[in-house]
Design an enzyme around this catalytic site. Structure first.
Site, PDB file in Angstrom:
ATOM      1  N   HIS A 241       1.116  -1.232   0.465  1.00  0.00           N
ATOM      2  CA  HIS A 241      -0.205  -0.014  -0.168  1.00  0.00           C
ATOM      3  C   HIS A 241       0.987   1.067  -0.490  1.00  0.00           C
ATOM      4  CE1 HIS A 241      -2.622   3.631   1.574  1.00  0.00           C
ATOM      5  NE2 HIS A 241      -3.680   2.318   0.968  1.00  0.00           N
ATOM      6  N   CYS A 279      -4.474   2.981  -4.698  1.00  0.00           N
ATOM      7  CA  CYS A 279      -4.938   3.613  -3.116  1.00  0.00           C
ATOM      8  C   CYS A 279      -4.810   4.734  -4.350  1.00  0.00           C
ATOM      9  CB  CYS A 279      -4.549   3.147  -2.741  1.00  0.00           C
ATOM     10  SG  CYS A 279      -5.480   4.453  -1.053  1.00  0.00           S
ATOM     11  N   HIS A 306      -8.244   0.072  -3.920  1.00  0.00           N
ATOM     12  CA  HIS A 306      -8.421   1.122  -2.800  1.00  0.00           C
ATOM     13  C   HIS A 306      -9.114   2.312  -4.089  1.00  0.00           C
ATOM     14  CE1 HIS A 306      -6.456  -0.860   0.962  1.00  0.00           C
ATOM     15  NE2 HIS A 306      -6.772  -1.274   0.537  1.00  0.00           N
ATOM     16  N   ASP A 353     -13.078   2.776  -0.394  1.00  0.00           N
ATOM     17  CA  ASP A 353     -12.118   3.264   0.773  1.00  0.00           C
ATOM     18  C   ASP A 353     -13.191   4.150   1.896  1.00  0.00           C
ATOM     19  OD1 ASP A 353     -10.368   2.983   3.029  1.00  0.00           O
ATOM     20  OD2 ASP A 353      -8.981   2.780   1.529  1.00  0.00           O
ATOM     21  N   HIS A 354     -12.868   4.412   2.222  1.00  0.00           N
ATOM     22  CA  HIS A 354     -12.763   6.022   3.336  1.00  0.00           C
ATOM     23  C   HIS A 354     -14.447   6.896   2.731  1.00  0.00           C
ATOM     24  CE1 HIS A 354      -8.482   6.426   4.533  1.00  0.00           C
ATOM     25  NE2 HIS A 354      -8.758   5.523   5.074  1.00  0.00           N
ATOM     26  N   TYR A 371     -15.027   4.478   7.902  1.00  0.00           N
ATOM     27  CA  TYR A 371     -15.593   3.116   8.166  1.00  0.00           C
ATOM     28  C   TYR A 371     -16.725   2.713   8.473  1.00  0.00           C
ATOM     29  CZ  TYR A 371     -11.081   1.387   6.516  1.00  0.00           C
ATOM     30  OH  TYR A 371      -9.469   2.005   5.893  1.00  0.00           O
TER      31      TYR A 371
END
Length: 396
Positions: A241, A279, A306, A353-354, A371
């Site tokens: 990542h 990501c 991501h 994500d997020h 999350y």
């Protein structure tokens, strides 16, 4: 390019285990088919056993899902620092990979960021629509460095005009606001690192004294030289990542922030097992990263995605935007991803994500920021729709 209905993203959802306030049933209802998870109860550096892995895997499968990606098998700080006992932790890491492979779980995410695996200054940044997002305010970060941490030499690492603006902003905050920024800056993701006190953080920073970018790269290359041959033998895809945010912070080097870093990764070890978690939020927080171009140029290394977007604001700050908004140019990124899967004749796991905290989740106190369920459900739905539209256009 062959276009095939079978080459679509594996839609996944991150689950933090039994303590997660968002149940597996929510992931299923959101449209996910796979789960991204880890054995968060096992101490970093200890071996993951087959029994523990199967226990977690069976829980996921009973909910009608499958364990698609491990995120993460964390890398011990002794490995990152290149300490004398690093081989002990590397051997434990390899044993965990063997156990995961034996259980049929063969995509593993990790990072090589020293101490903190992500940094934000505000987890409750309110947007104009009333939802809440994660924020990295660069001025508050600079003030944390210069006014709170008071790290030697820090003040000379920043533009003097930014330092002055940061100090002005810092002392315009209430005491409560400043305390919250300090607490937030030292947070860790659940199951990855413990939340640190300021004194503990200073102690850990001191242990990295003298470790610059070159030394951290050397330590990372050593780690890869040991684990990648084992991963290749096991058929495990390792996916690193990128740094979050993608720049050196707290005097600590960051070595997976740019396209040049990805190039270094492939050159230091070009095994097919040595892959990338792409990501779009982390890479996208660096204003010079060309996200669609990176997918096109390094797609053969992308084994996990991501998908999220950040909005750059001022003075190096950014916040988490809605998944199809912000600076990521998600339609262009998704187009390249769909092309990539058809080219490689494979499906790639992806998770939204997020997500923003919104609707009923605004009133829930125990949901982990980034999350909550509804914001991620929105993100997953938007990304699924975007992919379907692009996929269908290519077929016809």
């Amino acid at each position: 390019m062959e276009v095939n209905n079978n080459y679509t993203l594996i839609q996944t959802w991150r689950w933090f285990g039994q303590g997660d306030t968002v149940p597996l049933s929510a992931a299923l209802q959101a449209g996910a088919e796979g789960i991204v998870s880890a054995l968060h109860h096992i101490k970093c550096g200890d071996v993951w056993t087959v029994d523990e892995i199967l226990k977690h895997k069976n829980t996921i499968e009973k909910a009608g899902l499958h364990w698609a990606v491990v995120e993460s098998v964390p890398v011990h700080e002794q490995i990152k620092k290149g300490s004398a006992n690093r081989d002990h932790y590397i051997n434990n890491y390899i044993q965990s990979l063997h156990a995961l492979a034996k259980c049929g779980i063969k995509t593993v995410c990790y990072n090589f960021m020293p101490i903190l695996d992500w940094t934000r200054t505000d987890t409750d940044y309110e947007l104009t629509d009333g939802s809440k997002a994660l924020l990295f305010d660069n001025l508050d970060y600079i003030a944390f460095e210069t006014e709170v941490l008071k790290r030697d030499g820090a003040i000379h690492e920043f533009d003097s005009k930014l330092v002055a603006k940061a100090q002005k902003q810092w002392y315009s905050h209430t005491d409560e606001k400043r305390a919250q920024i300090i607490k937030t800056t030292l947070l860790g993701l659940p199951g990855t690192v413990e939340d640190l006190t300021l004194d503990e953080f200073k102690e850990q920073l001191a242990a990295y004294q003298g470790i610059d970018e070159n030394i951290l790269r050397k330590n990372y290359a050593y780690f890869l030289s040991k684990i990648i041959p084992e991963a290749e033998y096991l058929g495990v895809n390792m996916t690193v990542h990128p740094d979050d945010p993608p720049k050196p912070i707290f005097g600590l080097p960051r070595i997976m922030s740019t396209e040049a870093d990805v190039k270094w990764l492939t050159e230091v070890n070009n095994s097919p097992a040595n892959g990338l978690c792409f990501c779009t939020g982390s890479f996208g927080a660096h204003i010079y990263n060309d996200l669609p171009g990176m997918v096109e140029r390094w797609g053969d290394k992308i084994n996990f995605l991501h998908l999220r977007s950040v909005q750059h604001t001022h003075d190096g700050s950014f916040y988490e935007a809605n998944h199809l908004e912000g600076n990521a140019n998600m339609p262009a990124v998704m187009y390249k991803i769909v092309q990539l899967m058809h080219k490689r004749k494979m499906r790639i796991p992806m998770r939204p994500d997020h997500g923003h905290q919104m609707l009923d989740d605004l009133h829930k106190k125990n949901t982990y920021f980034g999350y909550s369920a509804i914001g991620r459900l929105r993100g997953l739905a938007e990304l699924r729709g975007l992919e379907m539209g692009i996929h269908t256009s290519l077929i016809h």
